[in-house]
Scaffold this motif. Structure first.
Motif, PDB file in Angstrom:
ATOM      1  N   GLY A   2      88.113  27.986  10.273  1.00 22.91           N
ATOM      2  CA  GLY A   2      88.261  28.801   9.182  1.00 22.91           C
ATOM      3  C   GLY A   2      88.879  27.797   7.946  1.00 22.91           C
ATOM      4  O   GLY A   2      89.029  26.550   8.199  1.00 22.91           O
ATOM      5  N   GLN A   3      88.909  28.540   6.755  1.00 23.39           N
ATOM      6  CA  GLN A   3      89.337  27.806   5.544  1.00 23.39           C
ATOM      7  C   GLN A   3      90.919  27.682   5.572  1.00 23.39           C
ATOM      8  O   GLN A   3      91.329  26.546   5.278  1.00 23.39           O
ATOM      9  N   LEU A   4      91.548  28.653   6.029  1.00 23.39           N
ATOM     10  CA  LEU A   4      93.149  28.640   6.083  1.00 23.39           C
ATOM     11  C   LEU A   4      93.611  29.635   7.180  1.00 23.39           C
ATOM     12  O   LEU A   4      93.154  31.045   7.076  1.00 23.39           O
ATOM     13  N   GLY A   5      94.451  29.265   8.072  1.00 28.79           N
ATOM     14  CA  GLY A   5      94.900  30.102   8.977  1.00 28.79           C
ATOM     15  C   GLY A   5      96.377  29.706   9.283  1.00 28.79           C
ATOM     16  O   GLY A   5      97.003  28.706   8.985  1.00 28.79           O
ATOM     17  N   TRP A   6      97.088  30.390  10.421  1.00 32.52           N
ATOM     18  CA  TRP A   6      98.155  29.885  10.779  1.00 32.52           C
ATOM     19  C   TRP A   6      98.236  28.239  11.501  1.00 32.52           C
ATOM     20  O   TRP A   6      99.209  27.750  11.367  1.00 32.52           O
ATOM     21  N   TRP A   7      96.915  28.108  12.043  1.00 30.48           N
ATOM     22  CA  TRP A   7      96.942  26.663  12.454  1.00 30.48           C
ATOM     23  C   TRP A   7      97.173  25.646  11.335  1.00 30.48           C
ATOM     24  O   TRP A   7      98.133  24.717  11.466  1.00 30.48           O
ATOM     25  N   HIS A   8      96.375  25.981  10.374  1.00 31.23           N
ATOM     26  CA  HIS A   8      96.615  24.927   9.199  1.00 31.23           C
ATOM     27  C   HIS A   8      97.930  25.128   8.352  1.00 31.23           C
ATOM     28  O   HIS A   8      98.453  24.093   8.424  1.00 31.23           O
ATOM     29  N   ILE A   9      98.456  26.220   8.557  1.00 33.11           N
ATOM     30  CA  ILE A   9     100.044  26.379   7.889  1.00 33.11           C
ATOM     31  C   ILE A   9     100.982  25.609   8.763  1.00 33.11           C
ATOM     32  O   ILE A   9     101.952  24.976   8.282  1.00 33.11           O
ATOM     33  N   LEU A  10     100.853  25.685  10.030  1.00 32.53           N
ATOM     34  CA  LEU A  10     101.830  25.001  11.036  1.00 32.53           C
ATOM     35  C   LEU A  10     101.893  23.553  10.816  1.00 32.53           C
ATOM     36  O   LEU A  10     102.605  22.944  10.814  1.00 32.53           O
ATOM     37  N   VAL A  11     100.293  23.103  10.838  1.00 28.87           N
ATOM     38  CA  VAL A  11     100.193  21.595  10.628  1.00 28.87           C
ATOM     39  C   VAL A  11     100.809  20.891   9.250  1.00 28.87           C
ATOM     40  O   VAL A  11     101.674  20.056   9.353  1.00 28.87           O
ATOM     41  N   CYS A  12     100.514  21.829   8.377  1.00 29.66           N
ATOM     42  CA  CYS A  12     101.224  21.539   6.900  1.00 29.66           C
ATOM     43  C   CYS A  12     102.802  21.516   6.984  1.00 29.66           C
ATOM     44  O   CYS A  12     103.403  20.631   6.568  1.00 29.66           O
ATOM     45  N   ALA A  13     103.163  22.573   7.711  1.00 26.46           N
ATOM     46  CA  ALA A  13     104.629  22.666   7.796  1.00 26.46           C
ATOM     47  C   ALA A  13     105.598  21.468   8.319  1.00 26.46           C
ATOM     48  O   ALA A  13     106.335  20.801   8.148  1.00 26.46           O
ATOM     49  N   VAL A  14     104.485  20.817   9.437  1.00 28.01           N
ATOM     50  CA  VAL A  14     105.131  19.720  10.085  1.00 28.01           C
ATOM     51  C   VAL A  14     104.915  18.398   9.328  1.00 28.01           C
ATOM     52  O   VAL A  14     105.568  17.699   9.418  1.00 28.01           O
ATOM     53  N   VAL A  15     103.800  18.277   8.624  1.00 29.67           N
ATOM     54  CA  VAL A  15     103.509  17.192   7.895  1.00 29.67           C
ATOM     55  C   VAL A  15     104.073  16.922   6.427  1.00 29.67           C
ATOM     56  O   VAL A  15     104.719  15.861   5.990  1.00 29.67           O
ATOM     57  N   PHE A  16     104.167  18.228   5.902  1.00 27.55           N
ATOM     58  CA  PHE A  16     104.839  17.965   4.446  1.00 27.55           C
ATOM     59  C   PHE A  16     106.384  17.418   4.301  1.00 27.55           C
ATOM     60  O   PHE A  16     106.556  16.602   3.581  1.00 27.55           O
ATOM     61  N   PRO A  17     107.031  17.643   5.393  1.00 26.35           N
ATOM     62  CA  PRO A  17     108.509  17.080   5.217  1.00 26.35           C
ATOM     63  C   PRO A  17     108.297  15.365   5.101  1.00 26.35           C
ATOM     64  O   PRO A  17     109.523  14.740   4.778  1.00 26.35           O
ATOM     65  N   LEU A  18     107.284  14.904   5.699  1.00 25.99           N
ATOM     66  CA  LEU A  18     107.318  13.338   5.452  1.00 25.99           C
ATOM     67  C   LEU A  18     107.426  12.955   3.941  1.00 25.99           C
ATOM     68  O   LEU A  18     107.911  11.781   3.783  1.00 25.99           O
ATOM     69  N   LYS A  19     107.205  13.934   2.948  1.00 26.56           N
ATOM     70  CA  LYS A  19     107.602  13.556   1.596  1.00 26.56           C
ATOM     71  C   LYS A  19     108.948  13.640   1.144  1.00 26.56           C
ATOM     72  O   LYS A  19     109.425  12.811   0.122  1.00 26.56           O
ATOM     73  N   PHE A  20     109.772  13.928   2.086  1.00 30.01           N
ATOM     74  CA  PHE A  20     111.133  13.892   1.818  1.00 30.01           C
ATOM     75  C   PHE A  20     111.795  12.364   1.738  1.00 30.01           C
ATOM     76  O   PHE A  20     112.258  11.750   0.808  1.00 30.01           O
ATOM     77  N   PRO A  21     111.569  11.712   2.938  1.00 34.79           N
ATOM     78  CA  PRO A  21     111.770  10.228   2.730  1.00 34.79           C
ATOM     79  C   PRO A  21     111.178   9.405   1.818  1.00 34.79           C
ATOM     80  O   PRO A  21     111.546   8.323   1.411  1.00 34.79           O
ATOM     81  N   VAL A  22     109.834   9.924   1.483  1.00 35.48           N
ATOM     82  CA  VAL A  22     109.244   9.206   0.580  1.00 35.48           C
ATOM     83  C   VAL A  22     110.045   9.020  -0.893  1.00 35.48           C
ATOM     84  O   VAL A  22     110.110   7.945  -1.322  1.00 35.48           O
ATOM     85  N   ALA A  23     110.294  10.453  -1.038  1.00 38.72           N
ATOM     86  CA  ALA A  23     111.135  10.358  -2.464  1.00 38.72           C
ATOM     87  C   ALA A  23     112.579   9.753  -2.284  1.00 38.72           C
ATOM     88  O   ALA A  23     112.991   9.029  -3.042  1.00 38.72           O
TER      89      ALA A  23
END
Length: 486
Positions: A2-23
């Protein structure tokens, strides 16, 4: 899946926090090596930078310790703090190129996990060493890893999100960076010792070692690298999580693989960086776009560091300017949809340019107004950065899209490398940094007028498409004007 579903959201929820240490790592120099007042300790009657002065006493009312006070980075050594940040930004550039290449060869997940481990070890190491130059080397390695986490995580997210949602998620991906910038001020407020701050910002990466188990490999990479079984496994897992049928996934993928193999030809070959400059229209668009990436690198990181020199309470200044980035990033979503990429970039660059130039006409003592104007400048850049990411992705043709964005990103890193020195020009003339940070975005906005709008247009695929894209719009506009005369 699919284009967007719970699997996509969960993966993004795990990966997005990487940007905290980037900043945290990119902005931490504001608090690790700030400007501090000092006097000559060996002979208080001497000027601090007198040749006869051999030791110094530092004002620790705001910061208990800094790298400046620990290693006496003052007077003739004063530029070493800026040099350390420039070397760090060069590490970001190296990491983007190195890990981008590794991600294309070995997949997205292994380089991502390796980058997290290097970021953890080098970051913690930088907090405990006793030598300035070893600190610089470890910070460089941490920066290489940070650049690696940036490129691999962004590619992974864009490859799993459906085309309908990529525009939105390419902007949402930036929000944890804004939050990281905001929380940095909080960390620094409570941790006034630079070693404690460096350690706290680095140890967070230990949580991301779990990516080895939590983050899936990109099914698109698995498929294009010939691992059909691996791609099917990931797609079936995603489809189940999204409550979609899985019965035909394997047969569909195997059929598509056969068709792709059958239809493969020389036309599928990728272009190189020279193709970006080979033809007149493509060359002009590449130069204009690269300059706007340079603007983002210079102005965003430069203005962020300038806020630290603007007077007043540094913690409040950084927190306010960072807090304003978040609505700017969210506003970017609306502006790009409502007005397109071109008008959005012109507006945001102009906003930054005017607000920064205005600082040159404000008394230095008006620190609240100066910080306010600089914060407006950061809002403009928080709109520009996500815009150039998407704009470049739609402007460069498919055969050179990766190399085009990679080249533009490298140019942005050069901007961020010289930003610390420009921010420090205030010691020469108070009005110099805001004038540079103001004039550069205005020049960028002017160049955008010569770029075509990409919203609603098919993505160019070939080099010929890339050369013609924008030409026909100009030709049609000229024809319309000519017809209007008759």
């Amino acid at each position: 899946m699919g284009q967007l579903g719970w699997w996509h959201i969960l993966v993004c929820a795990v990966v997005f926090p990487l940007k905290f240490p980037v900043a945290w790592h990119q902005m931490s120099t504001i608090f690790l090596g700030p400007s501090v007042n000092y006097t000559c300790a060996s002979d208080p009657s001497l000027e601090p930078c007198d040749e006869a002065c051999t030791s110094w006493s530092y004002d620790n009312s705001t910061f208990s310790t800094t790298i400046t006070s620990e290693w006496d980075l003052v007077c003739t050594k004063g530029n070493l703090v800026k040099l350390a940040q420039t070397i760090f930004m060069f590490g970001i550039l190296v990491g983007g190129v190195l890990f981008g290449s590794l991600a294309d060869k070995y997949g997205r997940r292994p380089p991502l996990v390796i980058a997290v481990l290097i970021q953890l070890v080098a970051g913690v190491g930088a907090a405990v060493i006793g030598s300035f130059w070893i600190f610089v080397v470890l910070r460089f390695l941490s920066a290489v890893a940070t650049g690696g986490t940036m490129v691999t995580s962004f590619v992974l997210v864009m490859e799993i999100i459906g085309p309908k949602w990529r525009e939105l998620f390419s902007v949402l991906y930036q929000i944890p960076f804004n939050l990281g910038h905001l929380t940095l001020a909080g960390f620094a407020y409570f941790l006034r010792e630079w070693r404690q701050l460096q350690f706290a910002l680095s140890i967070f990466s230990v949580l991301m070692v779990s990516y080895y188990w939590l983050v899936p490999e990109s099914p698109r990479y698995l498929f294009t690298s010939g691992n059909v079984d691996g791609a099917v496994t990931v797609l079936e897992t995603a489809a189940k999580r999204n409550k979609l049928p899985t019965d035909t996934i394997r047969s569909d993928i195997e059929l598509y693989a056969k068709e792709k193999s059958h239809n493969a030809s020389a036309s599928d070959s990728k272009g190189n960086v020279l193709d970006l400059f080979r033809t007149p229209n493509m060359r002009a668009k590449t130069l204009y776009m690269c300059f706007n990436w340079f603007v983002c690198g210079l102005a965003f990181f430069g203005v962020a560091q300038y806020v630290g020199h603007a007077g007043g309470d540094i913690y409040t200044n950084v927190a306010i300017s960072a807090a304003l980035e978040l609505p700017g990033t969210l506003l970017c979503i609306y502006l790009m949809k409502a007005y397109g990429r071109k008008k959005t970039l012109i507006f945001s660059n102009t906003l930054t340019g005017i607000s920064m130039l205005a600082i040159a006409f404000v008394p230095r003592s008006a620190s609240v107004l100066n910080v306010g104007l600089a914060s407006v400048g950061l809002v403009g850049m928080s709109i520009s950065f996500p815009t150039v990411y998407l704009y470049a992705g739609e402007l460069f043709p498919t055969v050179v899209r990766n190399v085009g964005i990679g080249t533009a990103s490298m140019i942005a890193r050069f901007g961020s490398m010289i930003a610390p020195f420009v921010a420090g020009f205030g010691s020469i003339a108070y009005w110099l940094p805001p004038c540079i940070f103001g004039a550069t975005p205005l020049i960028g906005a002017f160049f955008v007028f010569f770029l075509p709008e990409t919203q609603g247009h098919p993505l160019p695929e070939t080099l010929e498409d890339g050369e013609n894209f924008g030409k026909r719009h100009k030709a049609d506009g000229a024809a319309s004007v000519e017809n209007g005369k008759h």
